[in-house]
Motif scaffolding. Structure first.
Motif, PDB file in Angstrom:
ATOM      1  N   VAL A  54       0.839  -1.285  -0.038  1.00  0.00           N
ATOM      2  CA  VAL A  54       0.179   0.141   0.065  1.00  0.00           C
ATOM      3  C   VAL A  54       0.830   1.172  -0.028  1.00  0.00           C
ATOM      4  CG1 VAL A  54      -1.297   1.465   1.446  1.00  0.00           C
ATOM      5  CG2 VAL A  54      -2.172  -0.994   1.158  1.00  0.00           C
ATOM      6  N   GLU A  55       1.927   1.484   0.941  1.00  0.00           N
ATOM      7  CA  GLU A  55       2.666   2.440   0.873  1.00  0.00           C
ATOM      8  C   GLU A  55       3.423   2.669  -0.353  1.00  0.00           C
ATOM      9  OE1 GLU A  55       4.841   2.317   4.794  1.00  0.00           O
ATOM     10  OE2 GLU A  55       2.934   2.798   5.837  1.00  0.00           O
ATOM     11  N   SER A  56       3.857   1.703  -0.891  1.00  0.00           N
ATOM     12  CA  SER A  56       4.576   1.803  -2.318  1.00  0.00           C
ATOM     13  C   SER A  56       3.713   2.052  -3.265  1.00  0.00           C
ATOM     14  CB  SER A  56       5.396   0.516  -2.609  1.00  0.00           C
ATOM     15  OG  SER A  56       4.570  -0.647  -2.963  1.00  0.00           O
ATOM     16  N   GLY A  57       2.520   2.183  -3.157  1.00  0.00           N
ATOM     17  CA  GLY A  57       1.507   2.529  -4.396  1.00  0.00           C
ATOM     18  C   GLY A  57       1.243   1.439  -5.287  1.00  0.00           C
ATOM     19  N   ALA A  58       1.294   0.105  -4.907  1.00  0.00           N
ATOM     20  CA  ALA A  58       1.346  -0.960  -5.774  1.00  0.00           C
ATOM     21  C   ALA A  58      -0.133  -1.292  -6.319  1.00  0.00           C
ATOM     22  CB  ALA A  58       1.748  -2.414  -4.874  1.00  0.00           C
ATOM     23  N   LEU A  59      -0.238  -1.314  -7.514  1.00  0.00           N
ATOM     24  CA  LEU A  59      -1.534  -1.535  -8.102  1.00  0.00           C
ATOM     25  C   LEU A  59      -2.220  -2.610  -7.999  1.00  0.00           C
ATOM     26  CD1 LEU A  59      -0.710   0.519 -11.796  1.00  0.00           C
ATOM     27  CD2 LEU A  59      -2.038   1.425  -9.666  1.00  0.00           C
ATOM     28  N   GLY A  60      -1.757  -3.674  -7.905  1.00  0.00           N
ATOM     29  CA  GLY A  60      -2.336  -5.006  -7.799  1.00  0.00           C
ATOM     30  C   GLY A  60      -2.762  -5.092  -6.333  1.00  0.00           C
ATOM     31  N   THR A  61      -2.626  -4.355  -5.208  1.00  0.00           N
ATOM     32  CA  THR A  61      -3.032  -4.167  -4.015  1.00  0.00           C
ATOM     33  C   THR A  61      -4.541  -3.741  -4.202  1.00  0.00           C
ATOM     34  OG1 THR A  61      -0.917  -3.686  -3.135  1.00  0.00           O
ATOM     35  CG2 THR A  61      -2.686  -3.598  -1.598  1.00  0.00           C
ATOM     36  N   GLY A  62      -5.435  -4.644  -3.342  1.00  0.00           N
ATOM     37  CA  GLY A  62      -6.789  -4.463  -3.345  1.00  0.00           C
ATOM     38  C   GLY A  62      -7.267  -2.810  -2.648  1.00  0.00           C
ATOM     39  N   LEU A  63      -8.138  -2.655  -3.163  1.00  0.00           N
ATOM     40  CA  LEU A  63      -8.614  -1.087  -2.810  1.00  0.00           C
ATOM     41  C   LEU A  63      -8.931  -1.116  -1.191  1.00  0.00           C
ATOM     42  CD1 LEU A  63      -9.735   1.898  -3.214  1.00  0.00           C
ATOM     43  CD2 LEU A  63     -11.805   0.967  -3.755  1.00  0.00           C
ATOM     44  N   GLY A  64      -9.592  -2.320  -0.898  1.00  0.00           N
ATOM     45  CA  GLY A  64      -9.937  -2.367   0.669  1.00  0.00           C
ATOM     46  C   GLY A  64      -8.527  -2.303   1.495  1.00  0.00           C
ATOM     47  N   ALA A  65      -7.576  -2.790   1.303  1.00  0.00           N
ATOM     48  CA  ALA A  65      -6.120  -2.540   1.976  1.00  0.00           C
ATOM     49  C   ALA A  65      -5.953  -1.029   2.134  1.00  0.00           C
ATOM     50  CB  ALA A  65      -5.151  -3.260   1.407  1.00  0.00           C
ATOM     51  N   TYR A  66      -6.162  -0.337   1.058  1.00  0.00           N
ATOM     52  CA  TYR A  66      -5.775   1.370   0.927  1.00  0.00           C
ATOM     53  C   TYR A  66      -6.844   1.906   2.038  1.00  0.00           C
ATOM     54  CZ  TYR A  66      -2.681   1.227  -2.796  1.00  0.00           C
ATOM     55  OH  TYR A  66      -1.448   0.989  -3.742  1.00  0.00           O
ATOM     56  N   LEU A  67      -8.194   1.455   1.955  1.00  0.00           N
ATOM     57  CA  LEU A  67      -9.086   2.203   2.786  1.00  0.00           C
ATOM     58  C   LEU A  67      -9.047   1.668   4.129  1.00  0.00           C
ATOM     59  CD1 LEU A  67     -12.096   1.459   0.107  1.00  0.00           C
ATOM     60  CD2 LEU A  67     -10.851   3.861   0.699  1.00  0.00           C
ATOM     61  N   ALA A  68      -8.627   0.451   4.495  1.00  0.00           N
ATOM     62  CA  ALA A  68      -8.322  -0.111   5.966  1.00  0.00           C
ATOM     63  C   ALA A  68      -7.423   0.846   6.552  1.00  0.00           C
ATOM     64  CB  ALA A  68      -8.288  -1.375   5.910  1.00  0.00           C
ATOM     65  N   ALA A  69      -6.180   1.135   5.800  1.00  0.00           N
ATOM     66  CA  ALA A  69      -5.006   1.724   6.227  1.00  0.00           C
ATOM     67  C   ALA A  69      -5.454   3.055   6.669  1.00  0.00           C
ATOM     68  CB  ALA A  69      -3.944   1.803   5.441  1.00  0.00           C
ATOM     69  N   LEU A  70      -6.188   3.930   5.764  1.00  0.00           N
ATOM     70  CA  LEU A  70      -6.732   5.340   5.846  1.00  0.00           C
ATOM     71  C   LEU A  70      -7.658   5.085   7.457  1.00  0.00           C
ATOM     72  CD1 LEU A  70      -7.357   6.279   2.253  1.00  0.00           C
ATOM     73  CD2 LEU A  70      -5.687   7.214   4.034  1.00  0.00           C
ATOM     74  N   TRP A  71      -8.563   4.125   7.236  1.00  0.00           N
ATOM     75  CA  TRP A  71      -9.490   4.273   8.458  1.00  0.00           C
ATOM     76  C   TRP A  71      -8.856   3.883   9.585  1.00  0.00           C
ATOM     77  CZ3 TRP A  71     -10.214  -0.101  11.556  1.00  0.00           C
ATOM     78  CH2 TRP A  71     -11.141  -0.039  12.607  1.00  0.00           C
ATOM     79  N   ALA A  72      -7.962   2.994   9.802  1.00  0.00           N
ATOM     80  CA  ALA A  72      -7.241   2.858  10.921  1.00  0.00           C
ATOM     81  C   ALA A  72      -6.376   4.100  11.510  1.00  0.00           C
ATOM     82  CB  ALA A  72      -6.152   1.516  10.725  1.00  0.00           C
ATOM     83  N   MET A  73      -6.352   5.006  10.710  1.00  0.00           N
ATOM     84  CA  MET A  73      -5.656   6.338  11.083  1.00  0.00           C
ATOM     85  C   MET A  73      -6.757   7.530  11.344  1.00  0.00           C
ATOM     86  SD  MET A  73      -1.991   6.284   9.121  1.00  0.00           S
ATOM     87  CE  MET A  73      -2.829   6.023   7.363  1.00  0.00           C
ATOM     88  N   GLY A  74      -7.935   7.131  11.132  1.00  0.00           N
ATOM     89  CA  GLY A  74      -8.995   8.346  11.337  1.00  0.00           C
ATOM     90  C   GLY A  74      -9.001   9.223   9.924  1.00  0.00           C
ATOM     91  N   GLU A  76     -10.906   8.426   7.204  1.00  0.00           N
ATOM     92  CA  GLU A  76     -11.991   7.949   6.397  1.00  0.00           C
ATOM     93  C   GLU A  76     -12.868   9.003   6.146  1.00  0.00           C
ATOM     94  OE1 GLU A  76     -13.486   7.571  10.678  1.00  0.00           O
ATOM     95  OE2 GLU A  76     -11.506   7.090   9.531  1.00  0.00           O
ATOM     96  N   SER A  77     -13.050  10.165   6.498  1.00  0.00           N
ATOM     97  CA  SER A  77     -13.734  11.135   6.356  1.00  0.00           C
ATOM     98  C   SER A  77     -13.598  11.580   4.634  1.00  0.00           C
ATOM     99  CB  SER A  77     -13.626  12.509   6.970  1.00  0.00           C
ATOM    100  OG  SER A  77     -12.405  12.894   7.026  1.00  0.00           O
ATOM    101  N   ASP A  78     -12.522  11.290   4.056  1.00  0.00           N
ATOM    102  CA  ASP A  78     -12.310  11.678   2.791  1.00  0.00           C
ATOM    103  C   ASP A  78     -12.916  10.651   1.837  1.00  0.00           C
ATOM    104  OD1 ASP A  78     -10.970  14.005   3.693  1.00  0.00           O
ATOM    105  OD2 ASP A  78      -9.011  13.059   3.374  1.00  0.00           O
ATOM    106  N   PHE A  79     -13.379   9.520   2.477  1.00  0.00           N
ATOM    107  CA  PHE A  79     -13.900   8.488   1.522  1.00  0.00           C
ATOM    108  C   PHE A  79     -15.111   8.893   0.472  1.00  0.00           C
ATOM    109  CE2 PHE A  79     -12.506   4.708   4.403  1.00  0.00           C
ATOM    110  CZ  PHE A  79     -11.303   4.828   4.191  1.00  0.00           C
ATOM    111  N   GLY A  80     -15.692   9.900   1.107  1.00  0.00           N
ATOM    112  CA  GLY A  80     -17.259  10.325   0.573  1.00  0.00           C
ATOM    113  C   GLY A  80     -16.703  10.931  -0.643  1.00  0.00           C
ATOM    114  N   ALA A  81     -15.587  11.827  -0.720  1.00  0.00           N
ATOM    115  CA  ALA A  81     -15.343  12.804  -1.579  1.00  0.00           C
ATOM    116  C   ALA A  81     -14.765  12.019  -3.061  1.00  0.00           C
ATOM    117  CB  ALA A  81     -14.328  13.775  -1.121  1.00  0.00           C
TER     118      ALA A  81
END
Length: 113
Positions: A54-74, A76-81
């Motif tokens: 995720v941190e390297s920006g790998a395209l084959g990594t699922g979107l859920g992993a990116y969203l989970a990492a963002l959520w874990a840091m609080g 997630e408010s940007d998801f709607g945008a």
């Protein structure tokens, strides 16, 4: 049907750059919070290896992993945008061009009994 991974070699340049930028933003947010990769991965419910991708920006990594990492840091408010229909100027324009007036016959009640 086998899953086909998107590779950096065939993806459009803007897609590759956006993924790298997102990964870098996630890494920066993690470091600012003084979180180790193992801690963020545990909070997000993903493996450390997945977080590294995720941190390297790998395209084959699922979107859920990116969203989970963002959520874990609080963050997630940007998801709607993300891809919001309200900011999709081109989509709104195309929709408005297709929208025409409906022509319906006038419905009048007949007084003749």
């Amino acid at each position: 049907m086998p899953r086909i991974a998107v590779s950096m070699e065939v993806a459009p340049g803007r897609v590759v750059e956006a993924a790298r930028r997102l990964g870098l933003n996630i890494r920066t947010a993690r470091k600012r919070r003084r979180l180790r990769q193992a801690e963020l991965a545990r909070r997000a419910g993903i493996t450390v290896q997945t977080l590294r991708r995720v941190e390297s920006g790998a395209l084959g990594t699922g979107l859920g992993a990116y969203l989970a990492a963002l959520w874990a840091m609080g963050l997630e408010s940007d998801f709607g945008a993300l891809a919001s229909p309200d900011t999709d100027v081109e989509g709104k324009t195309l929709e408005a061009a297709r929208r025409g007036e409906r022509v319906r016959p006038e419905k009048r009640l007949d007084d003749d009994f």
